[in-house]
Design a protein around this motif. Structure first.
Motif, short mmCIF file in Angstrom:
data_model
loop_
_atom_site.label_atom_id
_atom_site.label_comp_id
_atom_site.label_asym_id
_atom_site.label_seq_id
_atom_site.Cartn_x
_atom_site.Cartn_y
_atom_site.Cartn_z
N ARG A 11 -7.67 -1.22 35.86
CA ARG A 11 -8.96 -1.09 37.58
C ARG A 11 -8.38 -2.61 38.40
O ARG A 11 -7.40 -3.43 37.81
N TYR A 12 -7.75 -2.17 40.01
CA TYR A 12 -7.24 -2.69 40.97
C TYR A 12 -8.25 -3.53 41.59
O TYR A 12 -8.27 -2.18 42.51
N GLY A 13 -9.10 -4.81 42.19
CA GLY A 13 -9.40 -4.62 43.06
C GLY A 13 -11.36 -3.60 42.69
O GLY A 13 -12.28 -3.40 44.21
N GLY A 14 -11.45 -3.34 42.10
CA GLY A 14 -12.59 -2.67 41.57
C GLY A 14 -12.63 -1.43 41.72
O GLY A 14 -13.60 -0.43 41.28
N ARG A 15 -11.14 -0.98 41.45
CA ARG A 15 -10.71 0.91 41.80
C ARG A 15 -9.49 1.36 40.80
O ARG A 15 -8.67 0.27 40.89
N ASN A 16 -9.89 1.93 40.34
CA ASN A 16 -8.87 2.80 39.58
C ASN A 16 -7.78 3.68 39.88
O ASN A 16 -8.33 3.74 41.47
N GLU A 19 -8.38 5.99 42.30
CA GLU A 19 -9.07 5.92 43.34
C GLU A 19 -8.75 5.32 44.30
O GLU A 19 -8.66 5.89 45.88
N ARG A 20 -7.76 4.82 43.93
CA ARG A 20 -6.66 3.73 44.86
C ARG A 20 -5.96 5.01 45.37
O ARG A 20 -5.27 5.50 46.83
N ARG A 21 -4.80 6.39 44.57
CA ARG A 21 -4.82 7.25 45.22
C ARG A 21 -5.29 8.37 46.06
O ARG A 21 -4.37 8.54 47.25
N ALA A 22 -6.45 8.60 45.73
CA ALA A 22 -6.95 9.43 46.30
C ALA A 22 -7.35 8.65 47.71
O ALA A 22 -6.96 9.53 48.77
N GLU A 23 -7.24 7.41 48.05
CA GLU A 23 -7.56 6.55 49.56
C GLU A 23 -6.19 6.98 50.34
O GLU A 23 -6.09 6.56 51.25
N ARG A 24 -5.31 7.04 49.07
CA ARG A 24 -3.91 6.61 50.06
C ARG A 24 -3.82 7.54 50.63
O ARG A 24 -2.98 7.81 51.65
N ARG A 25 -3.75 8.93 49.84
CA ARG A 25 -4.07 9.62 50.36
C ARG A 25 -4.25 10.87 51.61
O ARG A 25 -3.52 11.61 52.22
N GLU A 64 2.76 10.30 47.19
CA GLU A 64 2.58 11.45 47.84
C GLU A 64 2.85 12.45 47.39
O GLU A 64 2.46 13.78 47.28
N TYR A 65 3.54 12.05 48.31
CA TYR A 65 4.82 13.37 49.35
C TYR A 65 5.79 13.18 49.63
O TYR A 65 6.38 12.23 49.23
#
Length: 214
Positions: A11-16, A19-25, A64-65
């Motif tokens: 985890r980093y900043g409370g997100r695994n 979760e971080r990849r989903a946010e980026r996408r 991501e792409y």
């Protein structure tokens, strides 16, 4: 400590990582919707402009792409899923209604999903057209799904005695083609109408082909 990676949890900043990849996408999708669907359009958008809009780096984009075309394909499927969910959500609510009311409800639900946000409509009916053989194949695959759904509704109407027996698969393909053509012309401004007027016209076309009894 804030901002520290915890190896045991990843985890980093409370997100695994997931979760971080989903946010980026999601941020790339939002940027794509803005630039492809409301800004200069897919063909005029550069990768640097997209990353700047997303507030992310090109390195993060390539995580991501592979290309901007991949993002366009992703957005096309995303918008179609919204429209499909809108129709499938309303179907159980109208199962006991007469054919004309079912068609009206489903048509309005489809347009809410596909064109409630004009960025969605532009991507689905304008930006996606003629991009590449791969994108065209994806577009045709999605059309086939809509044709099957419309054909299923027609068969259901026949079973209920609301429409005469006929080969509605051909009619369904023609209707989907008419919908795509009308929506394209509406999005680019060649047809002056409200979304509700578009829905009313499509309902008249569909019911005219099904010729509901009574």
């Amino acid at each position: 400590m804030a901002g520290r990676i915890t190896p045991s949890e990843g985890r980093y900043g409370g997100r695994n990582a997931a979760e971080r990849r989903a946010e980026r996408r999601e941020r790339f999708r939002t940027a794509g919707l803005d630039l492809f669907g409301a800004g200069p359009g897919y063909r005029a958008t550069r990768l640097g402009d997209l990353c700047k809009s997303a507030g992310l780096s090109t390195r993060q984009f390539y995580e991501e792409y592979r290309t901007l075309e991949d993002l366009l394909a992703d957005l096309h499927l995303y918008v179609n899923e919204i429209a499909e969910s809108a129709v499938l959500d309303v179907l159980p609510q109208v199962q006991e209604l007469p054919l004309a009311e079912r068609v009206t409800a489903c048509t309005r639900a489809y347009l809410r999903g596909a064109a409630g946000d004009m960025r969605h409509a532009r991507i689905t009916y304008v930006e996606i057209v003629g991009v590449s053989p791969r994108i065209n194949n994806q577009r045709l695959q999605r059309r086939a799904i809509w044709i099957e759904l419309l054909n299923h509704l027609a068969d259901e109407a026949v079973e209920r005695g609301e429409a005469p027996p006929d080969n509605y698969r051909l009619a369904s393909a023609a209707l989907i083609g008419a919908i795509n053509g009308l929506m394209h012309d509406w999005v680019v401004g060649w047809v002056a109408a409200t979304r509700e007027e578009i829905a009313d016209e499509l309902v008249r076309i569909i019911l005219g082909r099904y010729r509901p009894t009574g």
